[in-house]
Design a protein around this motif. Structure first.
Motif, mmCIF file in Angstrom:
data_model
loop_
_atom_site.group_PDB
_atom_site.id
_atom_site.type_symbol
_atom_site.label_atom_id
_atom_site.label_comp_id
_atom_site.label_asym_id
_atom_site.label_seq_id
_atom_site.Cartn_x
_atom_site.Cartn_y
_atom_site.Cartn_z
ATOM 1 N N LEU A 117 0.841 -1.201 0.000
ATOM 2 C CA LEU A 117 0.000 0.000 0.000
ATOM 3 C C LEU A 117 0.871 1.244 0.000
ATOM 4 N N LEU A 118 0.784 2.018 -1.067
ATOM 5 C CA LEU A 118 1.528 3.273 -1.144
ATOM 6 C C LEU A 118 0.812 4.371 -0.365
ATOM 7 N N PHE A 119 -0.513 4.499 -0.593
ATOM 8 C CA PHE A 119 -1.355 5.428 0.156
ATOM 9 C C PHE A 119 -2.458 4.631 0.853
ATOM 10 N N PHE A 120 -2.789 5.017 2.061
ATOM 11 C CA PHE A 120 -3.852 4.380 2.844
ATOM 12 C C PHE A 120 -4.443 5.506 3.692
ATOM 13 N N GLU A 121 -5.766 5.564 3.809
ATOM 14 C CA GLU A 121 -6.360 6.623 4.614
ATOM 15 C C GLU A 121 -7.315 6.057 5.650
ATOM 16 N N ASN A 122 -7.499 6.840 6.725
ATOM 17 C CA ASN A 122 -8.527 6.523 7.702
ATOM 18 C C ASN A 122 -9.865 6.448 6.981
ATOM 19 N N ARG A 123 -10.662 5.434 7.296
ATOM 20 C CA ARG A 123 -11.887 5.179 6.532
ATOM 21 C C ARG A 123 -13.027 6.127 6.881
ATOM 22 N N THR A 124 -12.888 6.954 7.917
ATOM 23 C CA THR A 124 -13.953 7.878 8.296
ATOM 24 C C THR A 124 -13.471 9.320 8.172
ATOM 25 N N VAL A 125 -14.381 10.187 7.761
ATOM 26 C CA VAL A 125 -14.100 11.615 7.650
ATOM 27 C C VAL A 125 -15.431 12.346 7.767
ATOM 28 N N SER A 126 -15.438 13.512 8.427
ATOM 29 C CA SER A 126 -16.711 14.217 8.636
ATOM 30 C C SER A 126 -16.761 15.574 7.947
ATOM 31 N N ASN A 127 -15.694 16.370 8.038
ATOM 32 C CA ASN A 127 -15.702 17.717 7.467
ATOM 33 C C ASN A 127 -14.357 17.989 6.805
ATOM 34 N N PRO A 128 -14.087 17.336 5.677
ATOM 35 C CA PRO A 128 -12.756 17.415 5.073
ATOM 36 C C PRO A 128 -12.454 18.791 4.487
ATOM 37 N N LEU A 129 -11.158 19.098 4.431
ATOM 38 C CA LEU A 129 -10.676 20.338 3.835
ATOM 39 C C LEU A 129 -9.847 19.993 2.599
ATOM 40 N N GLU A 130 -10.050 20.745 1.520
ATOM 41 C CA GLU A 130 -9.257 20.496 0.319
ATOM 42 C C GLU A 130 -7.875 21.098 0.478
ATOM 43 N N PRO A 131 -6.818 20.309 0.266
ATOM 44 C CA PRO A 131 -5.459 20.860 0.374
ATOM 45 C C PRO A 131 -5.139 21.726 -0.840
ATOM 46 N N LEU A 132 -4.826 23.000 -0.616
ATOM 47 C CA LEU A 132 -4.608 23.947 -1.711
ATOM 48 C C LEU A 132 -3.163 24.427 -1.732
ATOM 49 N N LEU A 133 -2.690 24.731 -2.920
ATOM 50 C CA LEU A 133 -1.440 25.444 -3.109
ATOM 51 C C LEU A 133 -1.766 26.792 -3.746
ATOM 52 N N ASP A 134 -0.931 27.763 -3.483
ATOM 53 C CA ASP A 134 -1.212 29.120 -3.950
ATOM 54 C C ASP A 134 -1.341 29.198 -5.467
ATOM 55 N N LEU A 135 -0.601 28.342 -6.177
ATOM 56 C CA LEU A 135 -0.574 28.435 -7.632
ATOM 57 C C LEU A 135 -1.663 27.614 -8.311
ATOM 58 N N LEU A 136 -2.406 26.853 -7.541
ATOM 59 C CA LEU A 136 -3.386 25.957 -8.135
ATOM 60 C C LEU A 136 -4.794 26.401 -7.809
ATOM 61 N N SER A 137 -5.664 26.296 -8.798
ATOM 62 C CA SER A 137 -7.082 26.573 -8.569
ATOM 63 C C SER A 137 -7.730 25.349 -7.945
ATOM 64 N N PRO A 138 -8.860 25.534 -7.254
ATOM 65 C CA PRO A 138 -9.544 24.367 -6.666
ATOM 66 C C PRO A 138 -9.985 23.403 -7.756
ATOM 67 N N VAL A 139 -10.117 22.154 -7.382
ATOM 68 C CA VAL A 139 -10.591 21.144 -8.326
ATOM 69 C C VAL A 139 -12.088 21.331 -8.524
ATOM 70 N N PRO A 140 -12.635 20.851 -9.641
ATOM 71 C CA PRO A 140 -14.090 20.895 -9.810
ATOM 72 C C PRO A 140 -14.774 20.193 -8.652
ATOM 73 N N PRO A 141 -15.936 20.678 -8.240
ATOM 74 C CA PRO A 141 -16.616 20.055 -7.096
ATOM 75 C C PRO A 141 -17.019 18.621 -7.417
ATOM 76 N N PRO A 142 -17.141 17.792 -6.398
ATOM 77 C CA PRO A 142 -17.587 16.410 -6.632
ATOM 78 C C PRO A 142 -19.043 16.385 -7.072
#
Length: 437
Positions: free
Chosen positions: A322-347
């Motif tokens: 497993l290269l990436f593995f995440e906790n299976r629960t999340v309630s109020n996630p935050l999108e990780p942003l960089l100054d040079l990147l625009s937000p991704v299209p909404p889900p």
């Protein structure tokens, strides 16, 4: 004349006369009901025989290359099941359909009719059919776990997936569970959707199947790694101050940011990215036998266009393969942003909360291992090939979206590496057998 008149007025014995006249009709009706019941029972028996034969033959599609053998097997199985309940002479026909993913079995039997013989119809034909399908014979390279949302697998704006010799699955029952559009391209052995596949101005070089049985999370039994106290808090590696650095495994509370040209080597082990994102901005990370475990609502990652990413998963331990593995629960996630990147299209509308994992790097050529994000949305919008130099890459995520022209490679050279493939994906997939009709 008087005697004749009294005879016509006499009603004695009328009931007996009526019964006598109606008795044959009553007997005929009862006999017809019994015979109809027997025919209905026989039809049910024959349908069960066809169902069983179709399922048994479909199971062999993945194991046997001879169509003749499978057809003969289906016919023999249907004969055996039909004659077990009534040794009549039946006629059975088997046919392989839908690019060798279906087996159709038809049974026809002539049923004699006692009532019909009295009406010049001494027999009738009873016909049934069943079609069995096999799903999951191809190696799983990508599985979108979301069962309800639209576009859980979405390719647009020239995005490509190259997955020769393996399969892409989506569990969503939505009509557009998989949406391929706007000059996108899919190359795979199979594109299989529990719902529908929507294609607009795109190319799919793969067998397409809809209404596939949803696949259970193949990694649901994997136990997350143990999380201890914080080893680092809000760690930033600034290349203008420290051009090169080696980092050790541990718990990075508040996330980890690597920026300004830093060249970081990750030592083998598990990196817990806790309640903060992993950000690589105009920098590089390289690591062999490393795994990232993401937890907390602020978890996630973003690799910017000028980053260089070269990673392979652990070969043993709790995150083996497993290269990436995440906790299976999340309630109020935050999108990780960089100054040079625009937000991704909404889900898509109706999506439940998800962490965001965004790969925009134009130099992420080696992502060796399995990316497991059961509560995450993987977004790839690089403009260059991604993971094309990996021996293998497997993705199991809640949703997957590609746009702005990346070419995601899902290679299957499992024997070229010592990184194990988690059970349930890759070369050791379980077959799913079901009735189409």
């Amino acid at each position: 004349m008087g005697l004749i008149a009294r005879l016509f007025r006499d009603t004695r014995g009328g009931v007996a006369l009526i019964m006598g006249l109606s008795a044959p009709a009553v007997v005929l009706g009862v006999a017809a009901s019994v015979e109809y019941g027997n025919i209905a029972l026989r039809r049910t028996q024959l349908q069960n025989a066809a169902d069983n034969a179709a399922l048994r033959a479909a199971n062999e599609l993945a194991l046997v290359s001879s169509d003749t053998y499978i057809q003969n097997l289906a016919v023999e199985a249907a004969f055996d099941a039909a004659r077990a309940t009534d040794p009549k002479i039946t006629r059975v026909r088997a046919e392989i359909q839908n690019r060798r993913s279906w087996v159709k079995v038809e049974i026809t039997e002539t049923v004699k009719s006692v009532i019909g013989r009295a009406l010049t119809l001494p027999s009738s034909e009873v016909s049934v059919s069943a079609t069995g399908q096999v799903v999951g014979t191809s190696r799983i390279c990508l599985l979108a776990l979301d069962t309800k949302a639209r576009e859980t697998l979405h390719l647009h704006k020239g995005a490509r997936v190259t997955a020769e010799g393996c399969a892409l699955y989506t569990n969503s029952s939505a009509r557009s569970a998989a949406k391929i559009e706007d000059n996108a391209n899919v190359t795979a052995s199979l594109l299989c959707s529990a719902g529908g596949v929507e294609v607009k101005s795109a190319t799919i070089n793969a067998e397409q199947m809809t209404d596939c049985p949803a696949k259970a999370d193949p990694l649901a039994a994997r136990t997350p790694p143990t999380v201890s106290g914080c080893d680092h808090t809000n760690r930033v590696v600034d290349g203008s101050k420290t051009p090169t650095l080696s980092l050790m495994p541990g718990r990075y509370c508040g996330g980890l940011k690597i920026t300004k040209g830093a060249q970081v080597t990750l030592m083998a082990g598990i990196y817990t990215i806790d309640d903060g994102p992993l950000k690589v901005e105009n920098a590089s990370i390289r690591g062999e036998y490393v795994g990232f475990y993401f937890t907390g609502d602020a978890g996630g990652l973003v690799f910017d266009p000028k980053s260089t990413i070269d990673l392979s998963a652990p070969k043993d331990g709790p995150m083996a393969g497993l290269l990436f593995f995440e906790n299976r629960t999340v309630s109020n996630p935050l999108e990780p942003l960089l100054d040079l990147l625009s937000p991704v299209p909404p889900p898509p509308l109706g999506s439940t909360p998800m962490r965001t994992y965004r790969i925009v790097s134009d130099n992420a050529r080696n992502l060796l291992g399995t990316i497991y994000l059961p509560a995450g949305r993987l977004v790839i919008d690089a403009k260059k090939p991604v993971a094309d130099r990996s021996a293998y890459t497997i993705i199991v995520a809640k949703q997957v979206e590609l746009f702005d022209g990346p070419n995601l490679y899902l290679n299957t050279n499992y024997s070229a590496t010592d990184i194990p493939v988690p059970k349930g994906v890759g070369p050791k997939t379980e077959r799913s057998i079901s009735l189409v009709q």
